[in-house]
Design an enzyme around this catalytic site. Structure first.
Site, PDB file in Angstrom:
ATOM      1  N   GLY A  98      46.882  18.989  35.921  1.00  0.00           N
ATOM      2  CA  GLY A  98      46.430  20.351  35.643  1.00  0.00           C
ATOM      3  C   GLY A  98      46.511  20.746  34.186  1.00  0.00           C
TER       4      GLY A  98
ATOM      5  N   LYS B 141      38.392  17.826  30.732  1.00  0.00           N
ATOM      6  CA  LYS B 141      38.920  18.899  29.897  1.00  0.00           C
ATOM      7  C   LYS B 141      38.695  18.543  28.434  1.00  0.00           C
ATOM      8  CE  LYS B 141      40.556  21.217  33.388  1.00  0.00           C
ATOM      9  NZ  LYS B 141      40.249  22.632  33.672  1.00  0.00           N
TER      10      LYS B 141
ATOM     11  N   ASP C 138      35.115  21.235  30.167  1.00  0.00           N
ATOM     12  CA  ASP C 138      35.806  22.506  30.383  1.00  0.00           C
ATOM     13  C   ASP C 138      36.749  22.756  29.219  1.00  0.00           C
ATOM     14  OD1 ASP C 138      37.293  24.641  31.269  1.00  0.00           O
ATOM     15  OD2 ASP C 138      37.857  23.749  33.190  1.00  0.00           O
TER      16      ASP C 138
ATOM     17  N   GLU D  89      32.217  24.704  30.482  1.00  0.00           N
ATOM     18  CA  GLU D  89      32.949  25.709  31.247  1.00  0.00           C
ATOM     19  C   GLU D  89      33.958  26.431  30.360  1.00  0.00           C
ATOM     20  OE1 GLU D  89      34.174  24.155  34.987  1.00  0.00           O
ATOM     21  OE2 GLU D  89      36.025  25.335  35.037  1.00  0.00           O
TER      22      GLU D  89
ATOM     23  N   GLU E 127      36.622  31.509  36.553  1.00  0.00           N
ATOM     24  CA  GLU E 127      37.953  31.375  37.153  1.00  0.00           C
ATOM     25  C   GLU E 127      38.954  32.379  36.613  1.00  0.00           C
ATOM     26  OE1 GLU E 127      38.644  27.273  35.573  1.00  0.00           O
ATOM     27  OE2 GLU E 127      40.660  28.005  35.220  1.00  0.00           O
TER      28      GLU E 127
ATOM     29  N   ASP F 222      36.591  32.519  41.879  1.00  0.00           N
ATOM     30  CA  ASP F 222      37.933  32.024  42.183  1.00  0.00           C
ATOM     31  C   ASP F 222      38.440  32.828  43.374  1.00  0.00           C
ATOM     32  OD1 ASP F 222      40.569  30.638  40.894  1.00  0.00           O
ATOM     33  OD2 ASP F 222      41.055  32.585  41.745  1.00  0.00           O
TER      34      ASP F 222
ATOM     35  N   HIS G 125      35.444  27.747  41.391  1.00  0.00           N
ATOM     36  CA  HIS G 125      36.644  27.144  40.828  1.00  0.00           C
ATOM     37  C   HIS G 125      37.604  26.843  41.961  1.00  0.00           C
ATOM     38  CE1 HIS G 125      40.853  27.820  39.223  1.00  0.00           C
ATOM     39  NE2 HIS G 125      40.453  26.788  38.533  1.00  0.00           N
ATOM     40  N   ALA G 126      38.259  25.670  41.879  1.00  0.00           N
ATOM     41  CA  ALA G 126      39.311  25.378  42.863  1.00  0.00           C
ATOM     42  C   ALA G 126      40.345  24.484  42.213  1.00  0.00           C
ATOM     43  CB  ALA G 126      38.719  24.767  44.118  1.00  0.00           C
TER      44      ALA G 126
END
Lengths: 439, 439
Positions: free
Chosen positions: A22, A218, A246, A272, A299, A322, A349-350
């Protein structure tokens, strides 16, 4: 008739920062967490809601959910569930509580958790997954669930009714189709910024082998890293797999286009969160400057009023709703209506904690009852933390299966909740004792 | 060297809903409240900060301030106070805590209270009122206190330096002038929506007698009421006194202009908060539709990024900064720079609990060190609740006197705090016992 007999709000945190799962240019070390609500009635059944957070601050959302529960109208559960549009307006527009938003941030997300728990309870009582309950509402019932305040310059109740009525023909077929085929997913699992190049490449190849046609990386840490990682990812997946990137809000508005062009891949599928989620005009400028590369955000967008403006300004190509940022299912229905009105696809978004479980319902509702279209639409998928849910999502051949269990998807396993309640659960006690974490 | 030895955060509420002080079309029954922070060092001195709220939800802000205090860098007080720009960035951009904003709502206001308390402590230690401390910063020191992230497409550090350097000549004279003459105020005290016509007329006449040249009426409840009240107010004050109106976010974007024109006074001085504070495009549209009537907003604007867009979009004629909505003094310095860059006057929002005491500093800083202009600029004044402050503002002949006491203005009287701590202070216990309030 039954009443809400009790509520429980827990601070549940998972130590994801240990593995940099994450991690991105802004969220460098998240401990994926949930402020987790259980509403229990005196009939003995329960509804579950949650707000996803990144760790510190989860305790503030817990406090806010407790306060939002206290704002529930003093009525039978049946009365509440019969008009969740009215309940959402009572909570969102409470004449005193609204000051601490209004309609944004901690207080808004807390209201969302309460509404999610109530919709969950409603769906359980009729024995349907939330998406199927809502998809089967009449256009009038759907519209009654939505708060149109400060939206009516973009979409009125009448326009929404018209839009929903247009989607009525074929709805039963689309519901059957969703049960058969599920809904397309893409994966962010390879792309976290804290992963080594090797890990990223291995996971990217695995994603392709698993059938994913879109992966996401990312970016935004450094141009050099982004160029190298993009090149490695492109080599790993080949020319036919789409790659989105993103930036997690990292860039100044005027520097985004230059950075994006520097990444050097002409086929970036979307960019993103190039800048602050609050910056409608900034997104519109960046979109003009990087066209035809698509711009996606959502998100961290606070409410339907920002969504409205992103669409009015032509600032986005893709709306990423989201499931715990907005004020619950009600506000996400507003978002679906807005996106359909403006012809912009919704790609949720998830990830996080429970976001896949909760948000899949809204893409299914969108296809069944709102846009009636799933061309170019995909739901984010991240393969973390699903084991903590009673009804985890299932992704097969890069498709989410349509949830079949009654409810909204947010119920967590009691063993998980007990182990990871912060800071006193045994999972955390062990981490503190080992020195892996300090309080 | 000293350390932060303790922090205390209290939920202080005043039962203002009993008299409908502060009532408007959206805030129909506020109990003006403060989440009140005291930071005390082991040297024995303290700094004070607060967040104003409307009652319910104050407890959530209390929790958020406690969490924000825990994010303070582990350093000596002197080190913290020496670079409050760095402290503001550490709090605002904390990699986990930011998720629950980002930079908006409860968490953002809580960070603001912590920063206000630190600036208060800094000003006390040098024995100056906050405005004079900041006005005397060098342009480089001023810029170092500001977070330019997501602003640089509108104003860069270099442009800010240039702007501040331009204001250096004459600064000492303007500081002396402010100490002599104070700063112009306007009053909202007559105009609360819950007041009877008679009370409104009486208070409006009193305001004129007190020397105010601008009063403000709350509107947006019903067109009929607004027409009648505006007519009565105009008759009471005569043609030479300015009347502004405030809709407190009540209107849909597309209905605002019609309503405003229906009020029927061609000389409305400004329209405040015509619609959602999140709606940059909506404000821009309304401004075009009601021109030349001026549009003002800001008290519920969440951060500098929305301020930036309101200015970029030409959506407002007047920026109404608030002292506890933003992330403390640091973000309000950003707001002053933005407003000066775009040539838009700052007329702060005040009232509530302690907002007059805190915000007066920023208008003085604006005149002394930033815009160097006070033409058309006034600070809101409401004559409520000042008695609870150790150094209450003084308004004479419709002018705020320049604060002279060291600090930022937010210290409350301990007797007041003890009496009105919610729900256990004796003031509240008496109200619960008498049945005037229920818990």
């Amino acid at each position: 008739m039954s009443r809400i007999a009790s509520s429980r709000v827990l601070d549940v945190r998972f130590p994801t920062s240990l593995e940099l799962d994450g991690s991105d240019a802004v969220n460098v070390d998240p401990d994926y967490s949930a402020a987790y609500l259980t509403l229990t009635t005196d009939a003995g059944d329960s509804g579950y809601g949650l707000v996803f957070t990144a760790g510190r601050g989860n305790e503030v959302v817990v406090a806010a959910i407790e306060s939002a529960v206290a704002l529930l109208p003093d009525a039978d559960v049946e009365t509440l569930l019969d008009d969740l549009g009215a309940v959402s307006k009572a909570l969102v527009h409470d004449s005193q509580f609204r000051w601490i938003g209004p309609e944004k941030g901690v207080s808004h997300m807390a209201v969302g958790a309460v509404l999610t728990a109530l919709w969950d309870l409603k769906a359980r009582r009729v024995g349907l997954p939330l998406w199927e309950l809502i998809a089967n509402l009449t256009p009038e019932e759907f519209v009654a669930a939505v708060d149109f305040s400060h939206l009516r310059d973009a979409i009125t109740e009448d326009e929404a009714l018209e839009l929903l009525r247009k989607a009525e023909p074929g709805k039963a077929d689309r519901i059957a189709e969703l049960k058969q085929t599920g809904y397309a997913a893409y994966t962010t699992s390879p792309g976290w910024l804290g992963y080594s190049d090797d890990k990223m490449v291995t996971l990217a190849k695995e994603a392709v082998a698993d059938g994913f046609e879109l992966i996401k990386l990312k970016v935004g840490g450094s141009v050099e890293d982004d160029v190298r990682r993009m090149k490695l990812a492109r080599e790993a997946v080949g020319p036919d797999i789409k790659i989105a990137v993103d930036a997690n809000q990292k860039w100044e508005v005027h520097e985004a286009a230059t950075w994006i062009k520097s990444i050097g891949d002409p086929d970036i599928h979307w960019i993103e969160e190039p800048t602050s989620p609050d910056d409608v005009l900034g997104h519109a400028r960046i979109r003009r400057e990087v066209s035809p590369i698509k711009i996606a955000t959502g998100e961290a967008v606070q409410n339907r009023i920002i969504v409205k403006q992103l669409l009015q300004a032509g600032a986005i190509d893709i709306l990423q709703i989201d499931s715990t940022r907005f004020a619950g299912p009600n506000e996400n229905l507003a978002n679906l209506l807005l996106a359909a009105k403006f012809g912009v696809p919704v790609c949720p978004h998830a990830g996080g904690v429970g976001l896949c479980e909760l948000v899949v319902h809204f893409s299914l509702i969108d296809y069944a009852a709102v846009s009636a279209d799933r061309d170019g639409r995909v739901i984010e998928y991240v393969d973390h933390l699903h084991e903590h849910f009673v009804d985890p999502v299932v992704v097969e051949r890069a498709h989410y299966l349509a949830p079949a269990a009654p409810g909204a998807g947010g119920e967590m396993r009691e063993e998980s909740v007990a182990r990871w309640t912060y800071p006193d659960g045994p999972g955390w006690a062990e981490l503190f004792e080992s020195g892996a974490f300090t309080r």
